[in-house]
Design a protein around this motif. Structure first.
Motif, short mmCIF file in Angstrom:
data_model
loop_
_atom_site.label_atom_id
_atom_site.label_comp_id
_atom_site.label_asym_id
_atom_site.label_seq_id
_atom_site.Cartn_x
_atom_site.Cartn_y
_atom_site.Cartn_z
N SER A 147 3.80 -0.16 1.56
CA SER A 147 5.23 -0.11 1.88
C SER A 147 5.76 1.27 1.50
O SER A 147 5.16 1.97 0.67
CB SER A 147 5.97 -1.18 1.07
N VAL A 148 6.90 1.64 2.08
CA VAL A 148 7.55 2.85 1.59
C VAL A 148 7.97 2.66 0.13
O VAL A 148 8.14 3.64 -0.60
CB VAL A 148 8.78 3.24 2.45
N ALA A 149 8.11 1.40 -0.29
CA ALA A 149 8.42 1.12 -1.70
C ALA A 149 7.26 1.50 -2.61
O ALA A 149 7.44 1.59 -3.83
CB ALA A 149 8.76 -0.36 -1.89
N GLY A 150 6.09 1.75 -2.05
CA GLY A 150 4.97 2.25 -2.82
C GLY A 150 4.93 3.76 -2.89
O GLY A 150 4.02 4.35 -3.48
N LEU A 151 5.94 4.40 -2.28
CA LEU A 151 6.00 5.87 -2.24
C LEU A 151 7.25 6.42 -2.91
O LEU A 151 7.22 7.52 -3.48
CB LEU A 151 5.98 6.36 -0.78
N ILE A 152 8.35 5.69 -2.81
CA ILE A 152 9.62 6.16 -3.36
C ILE A 152 10.26 5.05 -4.19
O ILE A 152 9.92 3.88 -4.05
CB ILE A 152 10.60 6.60 -2.25
N ARG A 168 -1.62 1.50 -2.54
CA ARG A 168 -1.82 2.87 -2.02
C ARG A 168 -3.02 3.53 -2.68
O ARG A 168 -3.91 4.07 -2.00
CB ARG A 168 -0.56 3.69 -2.26
N LEU A 169 -3.08 3.50 -4.00
CA LEU A 169 -4.17 4.19 -4.70
C LEU A 169 -5.48 3.41 -4.64
O LEU A 169 -6.56 4.01 -4.64
CB LEU A 169 -3.77 4.49 -6.14
N LEU A 170 -5.39 2.08 -4.58
CA LEU A 170 -6.60 1.30 -4.37
C LEU A 170 -7.26 1.70 -3.05
O LEU A 170 -8.49 1.82 -2.97
CB LEU A 170 -6.27 -0.19 -4.35
N SER A 171 -6.46 1.89 -2.03
CA SER A 171 -6.99 2.28 -0.71
C SER A 171 -7.76 3.58 -0.80
O SER A 171 -8.85 3.72 -0.21
CB SER A 171 -5.85 2.42 0.30
N LYS A 172 -7.23 4.53 -1.54
CA LYS A 172 -7.90 5.83 -1.66
C LYS A 172 -9.20 5.71 -2.47
O LYS A 172 -10.23 6.28 -2.10
CB LYS A 172 -6.95 6.84 -2.31
N ALA A 173 -9.14 4.95 -3.57
CA ALA A 173 -10.34 4.76 -4.38
C ALA A 173 -11.43 4.04 -3.58
O ALA A 173 -12.61 4.41 -3.62
CB ALA A 173 -10.00 3.96 -5.64
N ALA A 174 -11.04 3.01 -2.83
CA ALA A 174 -12.01 2.27 -2.03
C ALA A 174 -12.59 3.13 -0.92
O ALA A 174 -13.78 3.04 -0.60
CB ALA A 174 -11.34 1.03 -1.43
N ALA A 175 -11.76 3.99 -0.33
CA ALA A 175 -12.25 4.88 0.72
C ALA A 175 -13.33 5.81 0.21
O ALA A 175 -14.38 6.01 0.85
CB ALA A 175 -11.09 5.68 1.31
N ASN A 188 -7.76 2.58 4.78
CA ASN A 188 -6.50 3.30 4.90
C ASN A 188 -5.33 2.37 4.61
O ASN A 188 -5.47 1.14 4.66
CB ASN A 188 -6.35 3.87 6.32
N SER A 189 -4.18 2.95 4.33
CA SER A 189 -2.98 2.14 4.07
C SER A 189 -1.86 2.51 5.02
O SER A 189 -1.71 3.66 5.43
CB SER A 189 -2.52 2.30 2.61
N ILE A 190 -1.06 1.49 5.36
CA ILE A 190 0.13 1.67 6.19
C ILE A 190 1.35 1.38 5.31
O ILE A 190 1.36 0.43 4.54
CB ILE A 190 0.13 0.70 7.39
N HIS A 191 2.37 2.21 5.46
CA HIS A 191 3.57 2.12 4.62
C HIS A 191 4.81 1.94 5.50
O HIS A 191 5.46 2.92 5.87
CB HIS A 191 3.69 3.36 3.74
N PRO A 192 5.15 0.69 5.83
CA PRO A 192 6.33 0.46 6.67
C PRO A 192 7.63 0.66 5.90
O PRO A 192 7.71 0.43 4.69
CB PRO A 192 6.19 -1.01 7.09
N SER A 251 -11.93 7.23 13.83
CA SER A 251 -13.24 7.15 13.18
C SER A 251 -13.46 8.19 12.09
O SER A 251 -14.36 8.03 11.26
CB SER A 251 -14.35 7.27 14.23
N TRP A 252 -12.64 9.25 12.06
CA TRP A 252 -12.79 10.26 11.00
C TRP A 252 -11.60 10.22 10.04
O TRP A 252 -11.29 11.20 9.37
CB TRP A 252 -12.96 11.66 11.60
N ILE A 253 -10.93 9.09 9.98
CA ILE A 253 -9.78 8.93 9.09
C ILE A 253 -10.09 7.88 8.05
O ILE A 253 -10.37 6.73 8.38
CB ILE A 253 -8.52 8.53 9.88
N THR A 254 -10.06 8.27 6.79
CA THR A 254 -10.23 7.32 5.70
C THR A 254 -9.50 7.84 4.47
O THR A 254 -9.39 9.06 4.26
CB THR A 254 -11.72 7.05 5.39
N GLY A 255 -8.99 6.92 3.68
CA GLY A 255 -8.29 7.30 2.45
C GLY A 255 -6.90 7.87 2.67
O GLY A 255 -6.31 8.43 1.76
N THR A 256 -6.39 7.70 3.86
CA THR A 256 -5.07 8.27 4.15
C THR A 256 -4.00 7.20 4.14
O THR A 256 -4.28 6.00 4.19
CB THR A 256 -5.07 8.99 5.51
#
Length: 267
Positions: A147-152, A168-175, A188-192, A251-256
């Protein structure tokens, strides 16, 4: 490079309504076999039936994401019913407003169980299923709804924000982990931003109840003013982003992290 998901098998948690239902529908329309999970059985069955009526392949199961055994059963069901497992969408989540000075430990634990532990368990069992040697074993894509609540920072959403920041950070660590170990799994994570769903409507009402805004009209006006694109979101906005992350075009996007918020967080 293909956008369609023909031959893919997806599991979408929290798929009985809102964003999860929209993602399930889009995936099925693009050729994926979709297993839908949720605690809302009647609504989930209805979504799955509608997908089948439209010519897609879909099944619904009851799934509480805070229960590890149910995760094991859900992903085993995807493999058994559809012959594989390629895509996991960790969409299930709960939102609870409240001022930090008034927060109760029980509420903290409930949010952590669903929004954090549930997502971690999804990773655990999806990785075991999709990595080389697993029952599916072809790699794949894990898409996490943050969520955007995970950013601001946002008033009255402190605990919820903490859980979405964790996603958000779990996604990066898992990637990084999946990449370094050669699993062939992207994460990857989506932040609506604010999306027109039952949860979005409740959020506005809760803000008014807590005194963040004077009334609902004021809340909607002031919140809309923060979106430079001129509108809040609809579930299809998020489903389209999930489709991209599920397809070979990413296919070349991960951890974003992909922020889908009409420009709210940059205004």
């Amino acid at each position: 490079m293909k956008q369609n998901l023909s031959g893919k098998v997806a599991y979408v948690s929290g798929a009985a309504s809102g964003i999860g239902a929209a993602i399930a529908r889009v995936f099925a329309a693009e050729g994926a076999s979709v297993l839908l999970g949720d605690v809302q059985v009647e609504r989930g069955e209805t979504v799955a039936a509608h997908i089948r009526e439209q010519g897609g392949r879909a099944l619904f199961i009851h799934h509480d994401v805070s229960d590890e055994r149910q995760w094991e059963s859900a992903l085993a069901c995807a493999v058994e019913e559809f012959g594989g497992m390629d895509l996991l969408v960790n969409n299930a989540g709960i939102e609870q407003t409240g001022l930090l000075a008034d927060v109760e430990l029980a509420d903290i634990n409930k949010l952590l169980a669903v929004n954090v532990a549930g997502v971690i368990l999804g990773h655990k069992h999806a990785i075991r299923t999709m990595r080389p040697g697993g029952s599916a074993g072809k790699g794949g894509s894990i898409i996490n709804l943050s969520s955007v609540a995970g950013l601001i920072g946002t008033p009255a959403l402190g605990v919820y924000s903490a859980t979405k920041g964790a996603v958000r950070l779990l996604s990066k660590a898992a990637a990084v982990e999946c990449g370094r170990l050669g699993y062939g799994i992207r994460v990857n994570s989506i932040h609506p931003g604010l999306v027109d769903t039952d949860m979005g409507v409740k959020l506005v009402d809760d803000f008014v109840g807590l005194g963040v805004f004077a009334d609902r009209e004021t809340a909607l006006r002031q919140m809309l003013e923060t979106y430079p694109i001129g509108r809040t979101g609809v579930p299809g906005d998020i489903a389209g982003t999930a489709l991209f992350l599920a397809s070979e075009q990413s296919s070349w996007i991960t951890g974003t992290e992909i922020v889908v918020d009409g420009g709210m967080t940059i205004s």
